[in-house]
Motif scaffolding. Structure first.
Motif, PDB file in Angstrom:
ATOM      1  N   THR A 126       0.806  -1.254   0.184  1.00  0.00           N
ATOM      2  CA  THR A 126       0.035   0.015  -0.003  1.00  0.00           C
ATOM      3  C   THR A 126       0.890   1.268   0.011  1.00  0.00           C
ATOM      4  O   THR A 126       2.022   1.251   0.298  1.00  0.00           O
ATOM      5  N   LEU A 138      -5.959  -2.348   6.219  1.00  0.00           N
ATOM      6  CA  LEU A 138      -6.558  -2.235   4.875  1.00  0.00           C
ATOM      7  C   LEU A 138      -7.814  -2.727   4.694  1.00  0.00           C
ATOM      8  O   LEU A 138      -8.555  -2.240   3.793  1.00  0.00           O
ATOM      9  N   TYR A 151      -6.821  -2.211  -7.091  1.00  0.00           N
ATOM     10  CA  TYR A 151      -5.451  -2.599  -6.898  1.00  0.00           C
ATOM     11  C   TYR A 151      -4.846  -3.110  -8.423  1.00  0.00           C
ATOM     12  O   TYR A 151      -5.599  -3.327  -9.267  1.00  0.00           O
ATOM     13  N   MET A 198      -3.180   0.127  -3.985  1.00  0.00           N
ATOM     14  CA  MET A 198      -2.557  -1.226  -3.674  1.00  0.00           C
ATOM     15  C   MET A 198      -2.062  -1.892  -4.729  1.00  0.00           C
ATOM     16  O   MET A 198      -2.533  -1.646  -5.880  1.00  0.00           O
TER      17      MET A 198
END
Length: 319
Positions: A126, A138, A151, A198
């Motif tokens: 992250t 998270l 992500y 992320m």
């Protein structure tokens, strides 16, 4: 006294510890690789030692493209004489059959398993886009910001990294939006600069940025902590029930005779069982996993079932 033919037959049987090349044939064995970084490095470590066992050069040839399928195509077309092999991650056997409508190969029929050599997992990083400094934070951030739960994965769609993100979403009951990256450095820069919340990719590429404080590696996806970052927990240890790894093995084309496969298996397993091999692979967060052809096939069968269930449960639409 025994005839010359009988003596030669016994000598041939005694010498079957190596593939059946002619004594004066010193042509190289090709070891194809269809993925980069840690996979290519693993192939070169094995090739360096395998040449001593075979008494002939072992040349690593990189054939990148289509998620290892370019190299697999060459392997499929090769003669089953032990001169062309390939080091393959498990994705083409365990993931691709579930996400691609058509493949140019049949995973079980077109190749001969020779030996398992290693396994690897991925790291979860992250950056400034989220304040999460560990996995529980998270998870809380994702649930509080579902529209921002994006992500990146490298090498992108169909990779282990991609499915770690899918697994995370299923485990916490909140789907994540996926952005594929061909190469991990670009995605990691996006995380470190706050453009991407992320990233899931190979842990080795995250180390420098993590130590510099530009991003945070908060977990790894496998069953054991990485020796590169022993203080970073696995996802399971951090409270998220995800345990996802990729097995790496060496294969030949279909139809390889047992007398050619057996000595290769013996030599490769011996190489993959040494402390030197373990220590060299550690720099890429790759773990030794020597296995017989039967063991390799069984592991791939288990991974096939695991990813079939993931694809179905996630509702991921095959391409």
């Amino acid at each position: 006294m025994p005839s010359r033919r009988i003596v030669l037959a016994h000598l041939a049987a005694a010498g079957c510890a190596m593939p059946s090349f002619a004594q004066d044939d010193k042509s190289p064995v090709k070891l194809l690789v269809g993925a980069s970084a840690g996979t290519d490095f693993t192939a070169r470590v094995i090739a360096e030692k395998l040449k001593d066992s075979l008494g002939r050069p072992v040349v690593v040839i990189s054939k990148l493209g289509a998620g290892q399928q370019v190299a697999l195509g060459e392997l499929k077309r090769s003669a089953p004489d032990g001169r062309t092999l390939m080091l393959v991650t498990s994705a083409p056997f365990s993931i691709y059959p579930h996400i691609y409508q058509k493949l140019d190969y049949e995973p079980l029929k077109d190749f001969t398993p020779i030996a398992g050599v290693s396994s690897f997992d991925v790291g979860i990083a992250t950056g400034p886009a989220t304040a999460a400094r560990d996995m529980p934070q998270l998870v809380q951030w994702i649930r509080s910001n579902p529209k921002l739960a994006i992500y990146g994965s490298a090498p992108g769609t169909g990779s282990l990294s991609h499915f770690v993100g899918i697994s995370l979403g299923l485990a916490i009951g909140q789907a994540l939006t996926h952005v594929p990256y061909k190469e991990s450095p670009v995605g990691l820069v996006d995380v470190s600069t706050g453009r991407l919340p992320m990233m899931m990719t190979g842990l080795s590429g995250m180390i420098e940025l993590h130590k510099a404080g530009k991003l945070r590696v908060i977990a790894s996806s496998g069953s054991q902590r990485s020796p590169l970052l022993p203080d970073v927990p696995t996802m399971t240890e951090a409270g998220v029930k995800v345990n996802t790894t990729s097995t790496v093995g060496i294969f030949g084309p279909a139809g390889m005779p047992p007398e050619v496969v057996a000595p290769l298996t013996k030599a490769i397993i011996a190489i993959a069982s040494t402390p030197e091999y373990r220590d060299k692979l550690a720099i890429y967060n790759v773990f030794p996993k020597p296995a017989t052809p039967q063991e390799l096939s069984a592991v791939l069968g288990d991974e096939y079932k695991q990813f079939a269930a993931l694809v179905k449960a996630s509702g991921y639409t095959p391409e």
